[in-house]
Motif scaffolding. Structure first.
Motif, mmCIF file in Angstrom:
data_model
loop_
_atom_site.group_PDB
_atom_site.id
_atom_site.type_symbol
_atom_site.label_atom_id
_atom_site.label_comp_id
_atom_site.label_asym_id
_atom_site.label_seq_id
_atom_site.Cartn_x
_atom_site.Cartn_y
_atom_site.Cartn_z
ATOM 1 N N ILE A 37 49.193 50.574 48.649
ATOM 2 C CA ILE A 37 48.394 50.508 47.424
ATOM 3 C C ILE A 37 49.151 49.765 46.326
ATOM 4 O O ILE A 37 48.571 48.989 45.558
ATOM 5 C CB ILE A 37 48.018 51.929 46.953
ATOM 6 N N MET A 38 50.462 49.992 46.257
ATOM 7 C CA MET A 38 51.275 49.431 45.181
ATOM 8 C C MET A 38 51.836 48.042 45.492
ATOM 9 O O MET A 38 52.358 47.374 44.600
ATOM 10 C CB MET A 38 52.447 50.374 44.881
ATOM 11 N N ARG A 41 52.227 44.610 43.204
ATOM 12 C CA ARG A 41 51.808 44.900 41.833
ATOM 13 C C ARG A 41 53.019 45.241 40.975
ATOM 14 O O ARG A 41 54.085 45.579 41.490
ATOM 15 C CB ARG A 41 50.795 46.053 41.815
ATOM 16 N N PRO A 68 56.208 48.891 40.434
ATOM 17 C CA PRO A 68 55.180 49.934 40.353
ATOM 18 C C PRO A 68 55.729 51.355 40.443
ATOM 19 O O PRO A 68 55.184 52.272 39.844
ATOM 20 C CB PRO A 68 54.250 49.617 41.528
ATOM 21 N N ILE A 97 45.508 49.108 39.985
ATOM 22 C CA ILE A 97 45.613 49.399 41.411
ATOM 23 C C ILE A 97 44.216 49.476 42.012
ATOM 24 O O ILE A 97 43.219 49.604 41.296
ATOM 25 C CB ILE A 97 46.363 50.722 41.679
ATOM 26 N N LYS A 146 38.906 50.251 42.022
ATOM 27 C CA LYS A 146 39.951 49.821 41.094
ATOM 28 C C LYS A 146 40.163 50.843 39.981
ATOM 29 O O LYS A 146 39.220 51.486 39.522
ATOM 30 C CB LYS A 146 39.583 48.465 40.489
#
Length: 208
Positions: A37-38, A41, A68, A97, A146
């Motif tokens: 997920i991270m 980012r 993140p 995210i 999101k």
């Protein structure tokens, strides 16, 4: 009797070790889910002068990024003019995210001094006060799609620490399994050792 105690101890020892091993595998799977997920980012960070001990922000002093998931101890910031800030400063950071499905997560934000976390504009963690380094946790349901995270932190004086992490809610169960497995394994090892060293004559005396 001694043989029975020894066998029971070995069974408990093996069960405890199996629980510990599985908890590590479970935790690794949960960490991989968070990492997915991270991945790619980062927090977009705006740094501010802090003008009051309650964390009131003043002028913007610069910008940067943070990974993140992070732990930062002894934070300082050098602004574009070359001035190094170690007290009376703070930041506001944003991170976008996207989660593939509905998830219950545990947000963990640590700070010395204050910190706040907002998820889609909702205040989720509020540790906005003077204090030594403390980690606050909050369980939160993230729907698929999101989401925008905002993190605010400030330092007035003393230590300058901040951290942020995310765990899938099952992480607590994995940690509990590891703890319980350790206890069961310890008991099993104790019984196995007791059964191995206990003299048979003790039982004979009891029967007599």
């Amino acid at each position: 009797m001694i043989k029975t105690v020894c066998i029971l101890g070995l069974i408990l020892l093996i069960a405890g070790l199996a629980m510990i091993a599985y908890s590590f595998t479970w935790e690794a799977d949960l960490e991989a889910m968070v990492d997915s997920i991270m991945m790619g980012r980062e927090w977009n960070v705006t740094w501010y002068e802090v003008v009051e001990s309650d964390g009131t922000f003043g002028e913007v002093i610069g910008s940067s990024t943070l990974p993140p998931r992070f732990v930062r101890r002894g934070i300082t910031y050098v602004d574009p003019s070359g001035k190094e800030w170690s007290d009376a400063f703070g930041f506001e950071a944003s991170l976008n995210i996207e989660v593939p499905r509905d998830l219950t997560v545990i947000f963990r934000a640590g700070s010395d001094d204050g910190i706040m976390l907002f998820v889609d504009g909702e205040l989720v963690i509020n540790g906005w006060r003077l204090r030594g380094y403390t980690i606050d946790e909050a369980e939160f349901n993230l729907s698929a799609g999101k989401h925008e995270l905002k993190l605010k932190w400030y330092e007035w004086g003393g230590g300058q620490d901040a951290s942020f992490d995310v765990k899938i809610s099952d992480w607590r169960q994995a940690m509990s399994m590891r703890t319980n497995g350790g206890g069961i394994g310890f008991l099993g090892g104790f019984l196995a050792a007791l059964g191995a060293i206990l003299p048979p004559t003790i039982l004979k005396r009891k029967r007599g």
